[in-house]
Scaffold this motif. Structure first.
Motif, PDB file in Angstrom:
ATOM      1  N   ALA A  14      11.627  60.235  53.022  1.00 43.88           N
ATOM      2  CA  ALA A  14      11.453  58.853  52.418  1.00 43.88           C
ATOM      3  C   ALA A  14      10.837  59.100  50.949  1.00 43.88           C
ATOM      4  O   ALA A  14      10.153  60.010  50.720  1.00 43.88           O
ATOM      5  CB  ALA A  14      10.597  58.105  53.251  1.00 43.88           C
ATOM      6  N   GLY A  15      11.440  58.190  50.164  1.00 43.26           N
ATOM      7  CA  GLY A  15      10.777  58.252  48.698  1.00 43.26           C
ATOM      8  C   GLY A  15      11.788  59.083  47.857  1.00 43.26           C
ATOM      9  O   GLY A  15      11.621  58.961  46.596  1.00 43.26           O
ATOM     10  N   SER A  85      13.697  55.617  45.605  1.00 43.46           N
ATOM     11  CA  SER A  85      12.699  55.418  46.786  1.00 43.46           C
ATOM     12  C   SER A  85      13.645  55.012  47.991  1.00 43.46           C
ATOM     13  O   SER A  85      13.235  54.119  48.672  1.00 43.46           O
ATOM     14  CB  SER A  85      12.005  53.978  46.161  1.00 43.46           C
ATOM     15  N   LEU A  86      14.237  55.995  48.491  1.00 41.62           N
ATOM     16  CA  LEU A  86      14.938  55.923  49.707  1.00 41.62           C
ATOM     17  C   LEU A  86      13.600  55.658  51.012  1.00 41.62           C
ATOM     18  O   LEU A  86      12.633  56.384  50.950  1.00 41.62           O
ATOM     19  CB  LEU A  86      15.644  56.983  50.098  1.00 41.62           C
ATOM     20  N   ALA A  87      14.236  54.827  51.770  1.00 40.48           N
ATOM     21  CA  ALA A  87      13.314  54.650  53.003  1.00 40.48           C
ATOM     22  C   ALA A  87      14.312  54.778  54.252  1.00 40.48           C
ATOM     23  O   ALA A  87      15.361  54.875  54.349  1.00 40.48           O
ATOM     24  CB  ALA A  87      12.901  52.956  52.885  1.00 40.48           C
ATOM     25  N   PRO A  88      13.531  54.940  55.379  1.00 34.39           N
ATOM     26  CA  PRO A  88      14.284  55.079  56.656  1.00 34.39           C
ATOM     27  C   PRO A  88      15.387  53.893  57.152  1.00 34.39           C
ATOM     28  O   PRO A  88      16.351  54.159  57.510  1.00 34.39           O
ATOM     29  CB  PRO A  88      13.198  55.381  57.785  1.00 34.39           C
ATOM     30  N   GLU A  89      14.981  52.787  56.527  1.00 36.39           N
ATOM     31  CA  GLU A  89      16.013  51.743  56.912  1.00 36.39           C
ATOM     32  C   GLU A  89      17.119  51.792  56.109  1.00 36.39           C
ATOM     33  O   GLU A  89      18.178  51.171  56.031  1.00 36.39           O
ATOM     34  CB  GLU A  89      15.493  50.342  56.467  1.00 36.39           C
ATOM     35  N   ASP A  90      17.323  52.839  55.056  1.00 38.61           N
ATOM     36  CA  ASP A  90      18.502  53.059  54.201  1.00 38.61           C
ATOM     37  C   ASP A  90      19.297  53.919  55.204  1.00 38.61           C
ATOM     38  O   ASP A  90      20.569  54.215  54.511  1.00 38.61           O
ATOM     39  CB  ASP A  90      18.125  53.529  53.238  1.00 38.61           C
ATOM     40  N   THR A  91      19.032  54.517  56.208  1.00 40.92           N
ATOM     41  CA  THR A  91      19.954  55.290  56.978  1.00 40.92           C
ATOM     42  C   THR A  91      21.362  54.390  57.318  1.00 40.92           C
ATOM     43  O   THR A  91      20.930  53.492  58.151  1.00 40.92           O
ATOM     44  CB  THR A  91      19.193  55.858  57.968  1.00 40.92           C
ATOM     45  N   VAL A 121      17.724  59.121  56.249  1.00 42.29           N
ATOM     46  CA  VAL A 121      16.407  59.246  55.575  1.00 42.29           C
ATOM     47  C   VAL A 121      15.232  59.291  56.655  1.00 42.29           C
ATOM     48  O   VAL A 121      15.257  58.477  57.558  1.00 42.29           O
ATOM     49  CB  VAL A 121      16.167  57.761  54.830  1.00 42.29           C
ATOM     50  N   SER A 122      14.465  60.231  56.491  1.00 40.97           N
ATOM     51  CA  SER A 122      13.366  60.568  57.565  1.00 40.97           C
ATOM     52  C   SER A 122      12.047  60.273  56.961  1.00 40.97           C
ATOM     53  O   SER A 122      11.855  60.305  55.706  1.00 40.97           O
ATOM     54  CB  SER A 122      13.449  61.989  58.117  1.00 40.97           C
ATOM     55  N   SER A 123      11.183  59.734  57.706  1.00 37.95           N
ATOM     56  CA  SER A 123       9.812  59.707  57.329  1.00 37.95           C
ATOM     57  C   SER A 123       8.887  60.517  57.224  1.00 37.95           C
ATOM     58  O   SER A 123       9.128  61.661  57.783  1.00 37.95           O
ATOM     59  CB  SER A 123       9.216  58.520  57.897  1.00 37.95           C
TER      60      SER A 123
END
Length: 123
Positions: A14-15, A85-91, A121-123
């Motif tokens: 993430a990020g 700024s990738l986030a897990p919900e972009d998976t 995308v992992s946090s």
């Protein structure tokens, strides 16, 4: 025969950022508008952005106006999608597609689809 081949996906934290590519053959951007879509697990496919044939104007769905940038290199016949700024919900699996219907917004009713590239995308 139009062929679209996506690449550039992968596993990121993430990020982070990714740039997806879609190489087109049997097609030029003067022929059809082309766009990016994604489909997350257990969700419907959704439109992200598109570049239109006339003048190369761009369109973004409301949810994707901040962190996503669509662009193309006409000389390479390649479409890009920069995601920041990738986030897990972009998976999701990300697809490019051409010759898509416009129904007041970009539709997922497209004639040509690539096979997709997975973004995790992992946090």
């Amino acid at each position: 025969q139009v062929q679209l081949v996506e690449s550039g996906g992968g596993s990121v934290l993430a990020g982070g950022s990714l740039r997806l590519s879609c190489e087109a053959s049997g097609y030029t951007y003067r022929d059809y508008s082309i766009g990016w879509f994604r489909q997350a697990p257990r969700k419907e496919r959704e439109a992200i952005a598109a570049i239109f044939t006339s003048g190369g104007a761009t369109y973004y769905a409301d949810s994707f106006k901040d962190r996503f940038t669509i662009s193309r290199d006409n000389a390479k016949n390649t479409l890009y999608l920069q995601i920041n700024s990738l986030a897990p919900e972009d998976t999701a699996k990300y697809y490019c597609a051409a010759d898509c219907a416009w129904v007041g917004h970009l539709s997922t009713d497209c004639t040509y689809w690539g096979q997709g590239t997975q973004v995790t995308v992992s946090s």
